[in-house]
Design a protein around this motif. Sequence first.
Motif, short mmCIF file in Angstrom:
data_model
loop_
_atom_site.label_atom_id
_atom_site.label_comp_id
_atom_site.label_asym_id
_atom_site.label_seq_id
_atom_site.Cartn_x
_atom_site.Cartn_y
_atom_site.Cartn_z
N TYR A 174 71.22 -17.74 63.85
CA TYR A 174 72.47 -17.93 64.59
C TYR A 174 73.08 -19.29 64.28
O TYR A 174 74.29 -19.41 63.97
CB TYR A 174 72.18 -17.80 66.09
CG TYR A 174 73.31 -18.20 67.00
CD1 TYR A 174 74.50 -17.49 67.04
CD2 TYR A 174 73.17 -19.32 67.83
CE1 TYR A 174 75.54 -17.86 67.88
CE2 TYR A 174 74.21 -19.70 68.68
CZ TYR A 174 75.38 -18.97 68.71
OH TYR A 174 76.41 -19.35 69.53
N TRP A 195 69.70 -12.54 68.72
CA TRP A 195 68.91 -13.57 69.41
C TRP A 195 68.65 -13.15 70.86
O TRP A 195 67.51 -13.24 71.36
CB TRP A 195 69.67 -14.89 69.34
CG TRP A 195 69.00 -16.05 70.03
CD1 TRP A 195 67.67 -16.20 70.30
CD2 TRP A 195 69.64 -17.21 70.57
NE1 TRP A 195 67.43 -17.39 70.94
CE2 TRP A 195 68.62 -18.03 71.13
CE3 TRP A 195 70.95 -17.65 70.61
CZ2 TRP A 195 68.92 -19.25 71.74
CZ3 TRP A 195 71.23 -18.86 71.20
CH2 TRP A 195 70.22 -19.65 71.77
N GLU A 196 69.67 -12.66 71.55
CA GLU A 196 69.50 -12.21 72.93
C GLU A 196 68.54 -11.03 73.01
O GLU A 196 67.73 -10.92 73.94
CB GLU A 196 70.86 -11.81 73.52
CG GLU A 196 71.86 -12.95 73.65
CD GLU A 196 71.42 -14.01 74.65
OE1 GLU A 196 70.60 -13.69 75.54
OE2 GLU A 196 71.86 -15.17 74.51
N LYS A 253 74.05 -13.72 67.45
CA LYS A 253 73.78 -14.09 68.84
C LYS A 253 73.25 -12.90 69.62
O LYS A 253 72.32 -13.03 70.44
CB LYS A 253 75.04 -14.63 69.50
CG LYS A 253 74.79 -15.17 70.89
CD LYS A 253 76.02 -15.84 71.48
CE LYS A 253 75.69 -16.43 72.85
NZ LYS A 253 76.87 -17.09 73.45
N GLU A 311 67.21 -17.33 66.48
CA GLU A 311 68.03 -18.47 66.92
C GLU A 311 68.42 -19.33 65.72
O GLU A 311 69.57 -19.80 65.61
CB GLU A 311 67.24 -19.31 67.93
CG GLU A 311 68.05 -20.46 68.51
CD GLU A 311 67.28 -21.27 69.54
OE1 GLU A 311 67.86 -22.19 70.14
OE2 GLU A 311 66.07 -20.99 69.73
#
Length: 457
Positions: free
Chosen positions: A222, A198-199, A195, A219
């Motif tokens: 994740y 992804w951020e 995550k 994503e």
Amino acid sequence: MKKILMIAVSALLMTGCGLYTKYERPDVNTTGLVRDVVSLHDTLAVTDTTSFGNLPWRSVFTDPQLQTLIEKGLENNADLLNAALNVKMAEEGLKVAKLAFIPSLAFTPQGTIASFDGARATKSYSLPLSASWNVDLFGNLLNSKRSTQMQLLATKDYQTVVKTNIISGIANLYYTLLMLDRQEEILNDMIGLTKDTWEMMKLQMQLGRARSTSVQSSESAYYSVQAQAVDMKRQIREMENSLSLLIGQPAQTIKRGKLANQSLPSNFSTGIGIQLLNNRADVHAAEMSLAQCFYDVNTARSRFYPSITITGTGAFTNQNGLVNPGKMLWSAVGSLVQPIFQHGQIVAGLKVAQMQYEQAYNTWQNSILKAGNEVSNALVLYNSSDEKAKLEAKQIEILTKNVEDTKQLYKSSTSSYLEVIQAQSSLLNAEISKVQDDFYKMQAVVNLYMALGGGSK
């Protein structure tokens, strides 16, 4: 009566003592049962110490919560309860075999009232007590009793086998739960890591330093890890259900410790040859079946010789109304029955008994080889898993640093998003693999405990 006994004794002297021979263990191959786990030339292990093989289960499985589960299983498991009942039934069968040596008694009182053509009725009565004794001069009853004794010992061995399997099964399921718990923790940590990636990708795209495809890939990674975590929860629930069934309770949550806190023996002295014969209940049961067949052969041989029965009767009777009051009437009968026209059937029965003995010997020999094979497999599993886990620990250390370095390189635009995702995936796989190999070491200890006969009872 004297003539019958003299004939029987003469026949017994002519036959010799073969019918009364006790079982003695025949030669069996126990050489080189276990392969050496290190030698490249298959040098056979020859150690004869017996420390691990004689440890009680509480000394092998020291986790208090696991011990509680094993105790529940030994109290409630249906297979073990049925095995105990089988032992009791075998004990009753032995009592019956022993009672065959005792004369059988029968009390059959009877009375009659008879009148012919309207004449005065005649009253007769008899109160007989008879005893019949089968004289076991040719070992028929003795060998049947000994065969039943061997069956009882084999049944007790089966009970021990069931107990050992239950202990080992509970331990294996418990350690499997601990492995799954640890893998779930790794997946949860990886969920947080993917995550964050992804951020980071979304931020880089906002800064114009990443494309939408990199965000989509991160994503997807994740969600992939999240799906693995969901599947892990399912496996944990199923394992709890299986363990609950094994300990004889409804499916429920199992209280347990942590994988990292487990302490199991790591130095094994297997005591190869004679210990496998003494501690392995299934090996001993196979030998008791062999002994049972030995006595069955003796029983089949005894059928070639006559059976001798002595019957005595005492009755208080008025002899169909002729004597009033009644008097005591005594009689004794001795009978000898020598089979003549059943010779072919008796010969066939002996041949079948001898072939069954050969089958039992083959089964016993194979059970010994199987025991050695299981010890070999357990030892090699432990050693290979231990070696792999040490290598994987070094790999995890490198891959953890590789993930951090790759993320830093990506931020400086000197690495691609695929390298970041690949580094995270490699780290996840290595951590999962190490947990599995740590579990395999524990499983190897359980397997070795079972392969050596379940320790001292």
